[in-house]
Scaffold this motif. Structure first.
Motif, PDB file in Angstrom:
ATOM      1  N   GLN A   1      67.990  41.130  48.148  1.00 36.64           N
ATOM      2  CA  GLN A   1      66.700  40.548  48.507  1.00 36.64           C
ATOM      3  C   GLN A   1      66.861  39.602  49.700  1.00 36.64           C
ATOM      4  O   GLN A   1      66.645  38.406  49.593  1.00 36.64           O
TER       5      GLN A   1
ATOM      6  N   VAL B   1      74.280  45.527  45.220  1.00 34.08           N
ATOM      7  CA  VAL B   1      73.622  44.462  45.976  1.00 34.08           C
ATOM      8  C   VAL B   1      74.509  44.075  47.156  1.00 34.08           C
ATOM      9  O   VAL B   1      74.041  44.001  48.291  1.00 34.08           O
TER      10      VAL B   1
ATOM     11  N   GLU C   1      70.339  47.965  49.986  1.00 34.15           N
ATOM     12  CA  GLU C   1      68.891  47.810  49.875  1.00 34.15           C
ATOM     13  C   GLU C   1      68.443  46.927  48.712  1.00 34.15           C
ATOM     14  O   GLU C   1      67.403  46.290  48.795  1.00 34.15           O
ATOM     15  N   ALA C   2      69.195  46.896  47.633  1.00 37.54           N
ATOM     16  CA  ALA C   2      68.810  46.097  46.470  1.00 37.54           C
ATOM     17  C   ALA C   2      68.902  44.598  46.744  1.00 37.54           C
ATOM     18  O   ALA C   2      68.333  43.800  46.004  1.00 37.54           O
TER      19      ALA C   2
ATOM     20  N   ASP D   1      70.962  45.630  38.007  1.00 38.86           N
ATOM     21  CA  ASP D   1      70.109  46.725  37.530  1.00 38.86           C
ATOM     22  C   ASP D   1      70.635  48.081  37.982  1.00 38.86           C
ATOM     23  O   ASP D   1      69.868  48.968  38.372  1.00 38.86           O
TER      24      ASP D   1
ATOM     25  N   LYS E   1      76.704  44.681  41.410  1.00 38.73           N
ATOM     26  CA  LYS E   1      75.459  45.388  41.139  1.00 38.73           C
ATOM     27  C   LYS E   1      74.492  44.559  40.309  1.00 38.73           C
ATOM     28  O   LYS E   1      74.902  43.693  39.546  1.00 38.73           O
TER      29      LYS E   1
ATOM     30  N   LYS F   1      72.202  48.904  40.674  1.00 36.20           N
ATOM     31  CA  LYS F   1      72.205  49.151  42.121  1.00 36.20           C
ATOM     32  C   LYS F   1      73.123  48.157  42.823  1.00 36.20           C
ATOM     33  O   LYS F   1      73.109  46.967  42.522  1.00 36.20           O
TER      34      LYS F   1
END
Length: 150
Positions: free
Chosen positions: A115, A92, A112-113, A88, A86, A90
């Protein structure tokens, strides 16, 4: 006039989830409680990896090492009983053992987290049967990009 039928527990149950899915949801609820209680999340991840067998364990160990080395800002935490990472708060990325849902292959996936946006379409998960050196290199690149450090 028809009589009202009293609803029973069996009438209210939903049988759309299999046993593995129900177990995963129960694990997720326990994870949320443990996180609130301040449990050692990385120890939980390592314990889940240690419970795995064969190629699932070997791949989970390698992926854990890759994430720790190439994206140390991602915090390990179990997610539905599987290793996840994770940022923050969320998720990853995550590893899902093939034994978890009795599938043909393990999965390394992104939420969704991550990038990873690339054009109008990009992969969000990969099927894994084994990890070669080239696969490990690709996972390292994806993890760095997903964490926003590439």
């Amino acid at each position: 006039m028809a009589t009202a039928k009293k609803a029973t527990k069996a009438d209210k149950s939903y049988d759309g989830f299999n046993a593995e899915e129900r177990a995963a949801m129960k694990e997720h609820a326990k994870e949320m409680k443990a996180a609130k209680a301040g449990a050692d999340a990385e120890a939980e991840v390592l314990a889940k990896i240690a419970e795995m067998e064969g190629t699932d364990r070997a791949m989970a160990e390698k992926i854990h090492a890759i994430v720790k080395k190439h994206a140390p800002e991602l915090a390990p935490q179990t997610w539905y009983g599987q290793p996840a990472y994770k940022k923050d708060g969320k998720v990853v990325c995550f590893f899902q053992a093939k034994a978890k849902f009795k599938t043909r292959y393990a999965t390394f996936g992104f939420q969704e987290a991550a990038q990873l946006d690339e054009g109008g379409m990009w992969p969000t998960s990969y099927a894994l049967t084994k990890l070669t050196a080239a696969d490990e290199k690709r996972i390292a690149e994806l993890v760095k990009k997903a964490a926003g450090t590439a």
